[in-house]
Design a protein around this motif. Structure first.
Motif, PDB file in Angstrom:
ATOM      1  N   ASP A   1     -23.026  74.673 -74.610  1.00 56.12           N
ATOM      2  CA  ASP A   1     -23.426  73.461 -73.903  1.00 56.12           C
ATOM      3  C   ASP A   1     -22.307  72.944 -73.007  1.00 56.12           C
ATOM      4  OD1 ASP A   1     -25.365  71.519 -73.274  1.00 56.12           O
ATOM      5  OD2 ASP A   1     -24.580  70.135 -74.782  1.00 56.12           O
TER       6      ASP A   1
ATOM      7  N   ASP B   1     -24.044  79.783 -66.980  1.00 54.53           N
ATOM      8  CA  ASP B   1     -25.443  79.404 -66.770  1.00 54.53           C
ATOM      9  C   ASP B   1     -26.243  80.012 -67.906  1.00 54.53           C
ATOM     10  OD1 ASP B   1     -27.862  78.584 -65.731  1.00 54.53           O
ATOM     11  OD2 ASP B   1     -27.962  80.216 -64.269  1.00 54.53           O
TER      12      ASP B   1
ATOM     13  N   THR C   1     -29.440  79.270 -71.208  1.00 57.17           N
ATOM     14  CA  THR C   1     -30.423  78.489 -71.938  1.00 57.17           C
ATOM     15  C   THR C   1     -30.075  78.641 -73.405  1.00 57.17           C
ATOM     16  OG1 THR C   1     -32.104  78.898 -70.265  1.00 57.17           O
ATOM     17  CG2 THR C   1     -32.881  78.202 -72.441  1.00 57.17           C
TER      18      THR C   1
ATOM     19  N   LYS D   1     -27.462  71.480 -71.176  1.00 55.45           N
ATOM     20  CA  LYS D   1     -28.135  72.697 -70.738  1.00 55.45           C
ATOM     21  C   LYS D   1     -29.592  72.692 -71.169  1.00 55.45           C
ATOM     22  CE  LYS D   1     -24.315  74.925 -69.373  1.00 55.45           C
ATOM     23  NZ  LYS D   1     -23.382  75.743 -70.039  1.00 55.45           N
TER      24      LYS D   1
END
Length: 146
Positions: free
Chosen positions: A16, A21, A23, A35
């Protein structure tokens, strides 16, 4: 990034707060605040389809499914668990170069961007799956004979 069905607060917080980048699948842990994230999904393997690498805890089921699917993994053991099976799996994966492996402390103190380590791993990676994934060592590790 996945922590499976449990929680792994340290890894979730690292992801986080990182510059990558990603998920985050956070399981039963605390939801990340920066995120995109979700607790669970039935279609996790499908969800991972477009990622170059998947950061994962060293849970046997998750690691096995993702390796058998030919995914590139960054494996981080959750040593806060009562049992230490994730550490054993982590050591096996690292010793056999099946995945890019870091402890949470190592991951938190990398001196170069994570992409550098991923690209280096890919340049040296042997495709274990061209002739089928030999799971015998992995299975013996997680299900030792009595």
């Amino acid at each position: 990034m996945t922590v499976g069905t449990g929680s792994f607060e340290g890894l979730t917080q690292w992801a986080d707060n990182s510059d990558i980048d990603c998920t985050i699948q956070f399981g039963r842990g605390s939801a990340p605040t920066r995120k995109k994230a979700f607790a669970f999904t039935e279609d996790f393997e499908d969800y991972c389809g477009n990622f170059d690498f998947i950061i994962t805890h060293a849970g046997a089921g998750t690691v096995y499914k993702l390796l058998a699917a030919g995914r590139n993994l960054i494996v981080v053991p959750n040593v806060d668990r009562i049992d230490l099976h994730q550490l054993e799996i982590f050591r096996y994966l690292r010793a056999n170069s099946f995945a890019l492996c870091f402890t949470l402390q190592e991951l938190s103190s990398l001196t170069r961007p994570l992409d550098f380590y991923c690209n280096d791993f890919l340049s040296r990676k042997i495709s274990y799956f061209n002739e089928g994934f030999d799971v015998s060592g992995f299975v013996n590790l997680i299900c030792p004979e009595n």
